[in-house]
Write a protein that holds these residues in place. Structure first.
Motif, PDB file in Angstrom:
ATOM      1  N   ASP A 184       0.838  -1.195   0.000  1.00  0.00           N
ATOM      2  CA  ASP A 184       0.000   0.000   0.000  1.00  0.00           C
ATOM      3  C   ASP A 184       0.878   1.253   0.000  1.00  0.00           C
ATOM      4  OD1 ASP A 184      -1.754   2.048   0.345  1.00  0.00           O
ATOM      5  OD2 ASP A 184      -2.608   1.331   2.244  1.00  0.00           O
ATOM      6  N   ARG A 186       0.353   4.197  -0.051  1.00  0.00           N
ATOM      7  CA  ARG A 186      -0.066   5.328   0.780  1.00  0.00           C
ATOM      8  C   ARG A 186       0.600   5.308   2.156  1.00  0.00           C
ATOM      9  NH1 ARG A 186      -6.290   4.157   0.550  1.00  0.00           N
ATOM     10  NH2 ARG A 186      -5.263   2.132   0.787  1.00  0.00           N
ATOM     11  N   THR A 187       1.190   4.159   2.508  1.00  0.00           N
ATOM     12  CA  THR A 187       1.855   4.062   3.814  1.00  0.00           C
ATOM     13  C   THR A 187       3.345   4.438   3.736  1.00  0.00           C
ATOM     14  OG1 THR A 187       2.539   1.757   3.511  1.00  0.00           O
ATOM     15  CG2 THR A 187       0.347   2.126   4.464  1.00  0.00           C
TER      16      THR A 187
ATOM     17  N   ILE B 182       6.547   6.317  -4.407  1.00  0.00           N
ATOM     18  CA  ILE B 182       5.101   6.390  -4.612  1.00  0.00           C
ATOM     19  C   ILE B 182       4.781   6.177  -6.087  1.00  0.00           C
ATOM     20  CG2 ILE B 182       3.100   7.979  -4.544  1.00  0.00           C
ATOM     21  CD1 ILE B 182       4.316   9.142  -1.941  1.00  0.00           C
TER      22      ILE B 182
END
Lengths: 243, 243
Positions: A184, A186-187, B182
């Motif tokens: 993930d 987003r972490t 990201i």
């Protein structure tokens, strides 16, 4: 180590023994503060307590001040008492131990700053690994300070042995954090902070080990010939875990 | 600083001046080695040279050995010469500087280990930021060692001023690495290593600053009252950049 009832002001009339006891007191006080800082920041991580973390950051200058005080005191003792043999080694090692304690406290403050940031981000499950790792290191600091005060080499060597346990836990936590980030993205920001926090704790364990090795030298008069449990512990776990 | 022609064996017949010169030589040699280690690892990162990185790792014990030698020498000088005032401060600060240099070299070795791992992973564009950051810090080490040898406080203060530049570069590199992760989670492992490498370089800059502050104390006899350019530089850049 006897607790001294002297203040810092009356040192001109002290005996040399009293001066050495004052040095030992300052080291014990600094060690107690460093240990308390780590304990507090681990509570702050577990409970997501930003205020507590901020207090840890705020308390760091007190420890730096104490290091300066110990430095000045050792230089003064060296100049005025011109100590020899064991006394000389005691004084020089106090200087080195205070340096290690300053770094331990510095890492605790760094973890506290990251904790404050972390609290503003979504919770990551792997966070629980930080206090878990921290508690082992906290015991190491506690035991090595006890060993230092008591001049107990065996206890110091037992602390040194635990460094391997810390490295294994650190490696596994880093793996978990990398997996979390991949899972993930987003972490990523939170996991990056957690990774540095884990590294800081692992480094605190190294400094506890340094104190153990210094005590060995102080008591036995020789350095530990056998290398540490692992010599390259600052990086090896990551390459193994991540490459 | 004059290069001593004495070996370590003939110290019983040396003059005190000769012994202090030998101490200065050892510090200069250790500083030169630490600087060379950083230079070599930056070349290894740029050129993806695993063999060069391995040589940096292999050379680290020599620096640790030198630190031990300096430690033994200072204890010996304190015991036999019972120095006072400036001589005493010179000897105690040599002990502290050797500790800083050991850590600088340790960080260089850590970067080298991560470089070896990194070479086995797909190239990440942000890698170029590492030698860029490293070169600034390399200059800081070079200049602070010059300043130390020459007793040049102004030069030392100029080094200390550059620490802010390093922090700004570090912050920007961390931001770039987070964005890269990201953007493409396949780069997470490599970026994690790069982030620790960047942190290690930033820490080397802190140790150069510590040496600068120690020189100030040595020459002026007082500590720098004004705080460092930023006091919380070990964490602040990340929270700012990432929170």
């Amino acid at each position: 180590m006897a607790v001294s009832s002297h203040g810092s002001e009356d040192h001109t009339v002290r005996s040399f023994d009293g001066e050495l006891a004052h040095l030992a007191d300052m080291i014990a006080r600094m060690g107690g503060l460093a240990e308390a800082q780590l304990a507090a920041v681990l509570r702050a991580v577990s409970g997501r307590e930003a205020e507590l973390a901020a207090r840890v950051v705020g308390a760091d200058p007190e420890i730096d001040r104490l290091e300066q005080e110990i430095y000045a005191w050792t230089v003064r003792l060296l100049a005025l008492r011109q100590p020899l043999a064991q006394d000389l080694r005691t004084i020089v090692s106090a200087l080195k131990v205070s340096g290690e304690l300053e770094r331990i406290a510095d890492y605790a403050a760094n973890i506290a700053k990251r904790t404050i940031v972390l609290i503003g981000l979504p919770t990551v499950e792997a966070t629980a690994g930080i206090p878990r790792l921290g508690r082992v290191v906290q015991e190491m600091i506690h035991d090595v300070l006890d060993a230092y005060v008591q001049g107990d080499v065996d206890k110091a060597l037992a602390v040194r042995q635990r460094d391997g346990e810390v490295d294994a836990m650190y490696t596994s936590l880093v793996r978990e954090l990398i997996a979390t980030m991949i899972d993930d993205p987003r972490t990523i920001t939170a996991c990056t902070h957690l990774m540095f926090m884990a590294k800081n704790i692992e480094r605190i364990g190294d400094h506890a080990t340094n104190i153990a090795e210094m005590l060995y030298y102080l008591v036995r008069g020789t350095t530990l010939k056998d290398a540490r449990p692992k010599d390259d512990r600052t990086t090896a776990p990551d390459p193994d875990g991540e490459a």
